[in-house]
Design an enzyme around this catalytic site. Structure first.
Site, PDB file in Angstrom:
ATOM      1  N   HIS A  73       0.749  -1.332   0.482  1.00 46.76           N
ATOM      2  CA  HIS A  73      -0.169   0.115  -0.426  1.00 46.76           C
ATOM      3  C   HIS A  73       1.253   1.208  -0.408  1.00 46.76           C
ATOM      4  O   HIS A  73       0.373   2.321  -0.142  1.00 46.76           O
ATOM      5  CB  HIS A  73      -0.984   0.238   1.566  1.00 46.76           C
ATOM      6  CG  HIS A  73      -0.127   0.309   2.694  1.00 46.76           C
ATOM      7  ND1 HIS A  73       0.443  -0.708   2.754  1.00 46.76           N
ATOM      8  CD2 HIS A  73      -0.233   1.631   3.193  1.00 46.76           C
ATOM      9  CE1 HIS A  73       1.029  -0.075   4.573  1.00 46.76           C
ATOM     10  NE2 HIS A  73       0.836   1.320   4.178  1.00 46.76           N
TER      11      HIS A  73
HETATM   12  C1  UD1 Z   1      -2.755   5.323   5.775  1.00 44.67           C
HETATM   13  C2  UD1 Z   1      -1.006   5.708   6.387  1.00 44.67           C
HETATM   14  C3  UD1 Z   1      -0.384   4.567   6.347  1.00 44.67           C
HETATM   15  C4  UD1 Z   1      -0.474   3.040   7.188  1.00 44.67           C
HETATM   16  C5  UD1 Z   1      -2.065   3.069   6.349  1.00 44.67           C
HETATM   17  C6  UD1 Z   1      -2.203   1.647   6.624  1.00 44.67           C
HETATM   18  C7  UD1 Z   1      -1.094   7.850   6.608  1.00 44.67           C
HETATM   19  C8  UD1 Z   1       0.130   9.036   5.311  1.00 44.67           C
HETATM   20  N1  UD1 Z   1      -1.071   7.435   5.488  1.00 44.67           N
HETATM   21  O1  UD1 Z   1      -1.899   4.867   4.878  1.00 44.67           O
HETATM   22  O2  UD1 Z   1       0.780   5.035   7.521  1.00 44.67           O
HETATM   23  O3  UD1 Z   1       0.410   1.941   6.993  1.00 44.67           O
HETATM   24  O4  UD1 Z   1      -2.580   4.499   6.446  1.00 44.67           O
HETATM   25  O5  UD1 Z   1      -3.379   1.163   5.530  1.00 44.67           O
HETATM   26  O6  UD1 Z   1      -1.746   8.679   7.079  1.00 44.67           O
HETATM   27  N2  UD1 Z   1      -9.107   4.176   2.016  1.00 44.67           N
HETATM   28  C9  UD1 Z   1     -10.261   3.451   2.112  1.00 44.67           C
HETATM   29  N3  UD1 Z   1     -11.170   3.615   2.691  1.00 44.67           N
HETATM   30  C10 UD1 Z   1     -11.065   3.822   3.665  1.00 44.67           C
HETATM   31  C11 UD1 Z   1      -9.240   4.570   4.266  1.00 44.67           C
HETATM   32  C12 UD1 Z   1      -9.280   4.986   2.867  1.00 44.67           C
HETATM   33  O7  UD1 Z   1     -11.115   3.758   0.250  1.00 44.67           O
HETATM   34  O8  UD1 Z   1     -11.210   2.975   4.947  1.00 44.67           O
HETATM   35  C13 UD1 Z   1      -8.542   4.998   0.145  1.00 44.67           C
HETATM   36  C14 UD1 Z   1      -9.376   6.153   0.169  1.00 44.67           C
HETATM   37  O9  UD1 Z   1      -9.194   6.019  -1.002  1.00 44.67           O
HETATM   38  C15 UD1 Z   1      -8.143   7.324   0.411  1.00 44.67           C
HETATM   39  C16 UD1 Z   1      -6.480   5.964   0.439  1.00 44.67           C
HETATM   40  O10 UD1 Z   1      -7.955   4.970   0.717  1.00 44.67           O
HETATM   41  O11 UD1 Z   1      -7.980   8.400   0.098  1.00 44.67           O
HETATM   42  C17 UD1 Z   1      -5.738   6.110   1.308  1.00 44.67           C
HETATM   43  O12 UD1 Z   1      -5.948   6.566   2.519  1.00 44.67           O
HETATM   44  P1  UD1 Z   1      -4.812   7.353   3.330  1.00 44.67           P
HETATM   45  O13 UD1 Z   1      -5.754   7.305   4.973  1.00 44.67           O
HETATM   46  O14 UD1 Z   1      -4.691   8.414   3.184  1.00 44.67           O
HETATM   47  O15 UD1 Z   1      -3.753   6.504   3.384  1.00 44.67           O
HETATM   48  P2  UD1 Z   1      -3.286   5.305   3.095  1.00 44.67           P
HETATM   49  O16 UD1 Z   1      -2.954   4.365   2.214  1.00 44.67           O
HETATM   50  O17 UD1 Z   1      -4.505   4.181   4.300  1.00 44.67           O
END
Ligand code: UD1
Length: 364
Positions: A206
């Protein structure tokens, strides 16, 4: 009374906050509140973990959702500030290195509330990682730094953090693993997927550096093409990775690999069962490097660096980057021999949260 606001927001935070909320129960003088920022919101990225790990319902949910780094961080700060102004706790406890960690840390410090960081001092020395920025900044403003491995102490000392703020307490993620390992054996995930212990691999991906560009993701898929011919490889897909595979046009290619088993993100117990029975785990996660070290399962980390070096020196972890040849040759080495007898990193004994609660209650 010691009033503590505990913050969690994203999936890897939930297994770190669970043992803390439990440890506070032994201290009648500690009055904890739980704030969920809502950074992760899908049921299988959030609610499922609360249920399985027995985390109390959050007292407050900021419901921030997704956004760019600036938007997400700013929105968490905007919504967290009134919560702190209303409750005026003695401590804010933040865990890990996600955007929720730094956002709530900044708000706490600016309001003059004590800030405690759990999993402090880890450094990948790679400032292109958003998490490295979150770690550096959170540690710089924290009043109490709870460290999980010796490298954390060295890093903080080098950065000039005074010794009395640093507490080497061990690893809360491992508290959760130990508390749930026996329960995870009840999971039916292997039967559901038709897999036998030792007869499959697990893959998670991820990190933006791996999944946001066609070149890096394509190279990992090249390696996977070879590996899935050797053993079925289960790939629980993070929503961000799924979106990118589709956007970059790699979904079709992956679906054409017969040994690759793409599944939805799994709950904690199913994933723990899956990891414990795997031949090799391939990952770019931080926490999984630590969990495989304790489980004694080979871990190939698809990164050039790790902020958790104890998993390389004491554990089962190897850094393999994203070069297909390097990944495949390391994989073949793993397949030719089981991991040698492991040594458990110091204080990864299931009692880290108890040590933290003792410090926060003023007992040590
Ligand atoms: C975040 C953390 C990362 C951690 C990871 C675990 C930061 C900078 N990054 O990354 O350190 O290792 O979580 O998962 O805080 N999304 C969904 N559903 C959700 C959450 C996210 O669909 O419940 C999708 C959305 O499109 C979103 C993308 O995932 O834009 C990224 O989510 P985000 O929380 O920004 O970062 P992660 O890649 O999950």
């Amino acid at each position: 009374m010691v009033r503590i606001i505990n913050v969690c927001g994203a999936r890897p935070n939930f297994m770190k906050i669970a043992p803390l909320m439990r440890a506070y129960q032994a201290y009648p003088d500690i009055q904890p509140l739980l704030v969920h920022t809502g950074q992760h919101y899908d049921a299988n990225m959030s609610e499922l973990f609360f249920r399985q790990l027995g985390i109390p319902e959050p007292d407050i949910n900021l419901e921030v959702g997704s956004g760019s780094h600036a938007v997400q961080t700013a929105e968490i700060m905007r919504r967290f500030e009134p919560v702190l102004e209303e409750h005026r706790p003695d401590w804010v406890v933040v865990v890990g290195d996600v955007n929720s960690t730094i956002a709530c840390g900044l708000v706490a410090t600016k309001l003059g509330v004590g800030l405690a960081h759990v999993e402090a001092g880890l450094r990948s020395f790679d400032r292109t990682m958003p998490e490295e920025i979150n770690r550096l900044l959170t540690d710089a403003i924290s009043d109490l730094l709870f460290v999980s491995e010796p490298s954390g102490i060295e890093n903080l000392r080098r950065e000039g953090v005074s010794q009395e703020k640093i507490h080497f307490v061990g690893n809360v993620m491992i508290d959760t693993l130990q508390a749930n390992l026996a329960r995870s054996e009840q999971s039916r995930i292997l039967e559901e997927l038709g897999l036998a212990p030792g007869g499959y691999n697990v893959l998670t991906l991820h990190r933006p550096s791996n999944v946001d560009g066609l070149t890096s993701l394509g190279r990992i898929v090249d390696a996977l093409d070879v590996i899935q011919r050797d053993l079925p490889t289960v790939f629980p897909i993070h929503p961000r990775t799924l979106a990118n595979l589709t956007r970059l046009g790699l979904g079709e290619r992956l679906r054409g690999l017969p040994g690759l088993r793409m599944v939805e993100p799994l709950g904690y117990l199913d994933f723990l069962r899956l990891m414990a029975g795997a031949a090799v785990v391939l990952t770019d996660s931080g926490g999984i490097q630590e969990e495989t070290t304790i489980l004694g399962v080979w871990c190939l980390t698809l990164r050039e660096n790790t902020e958790r070096p104890v998993t390389l020196t004491r554990g089962t972890n190897t850094l393999v980057g994203a070069d297909p040849e390097r990944i495949v040759s390391a994989y073949r080495r793993c397949r030719s021999a089981p991991p040698s007898a492991r040594s458990v990193p110091e204080k990864w004994d299931g009692k880290a949260a108890e040590r933290i609660a003792a410090v926060l209650s003023g007992g040590s």
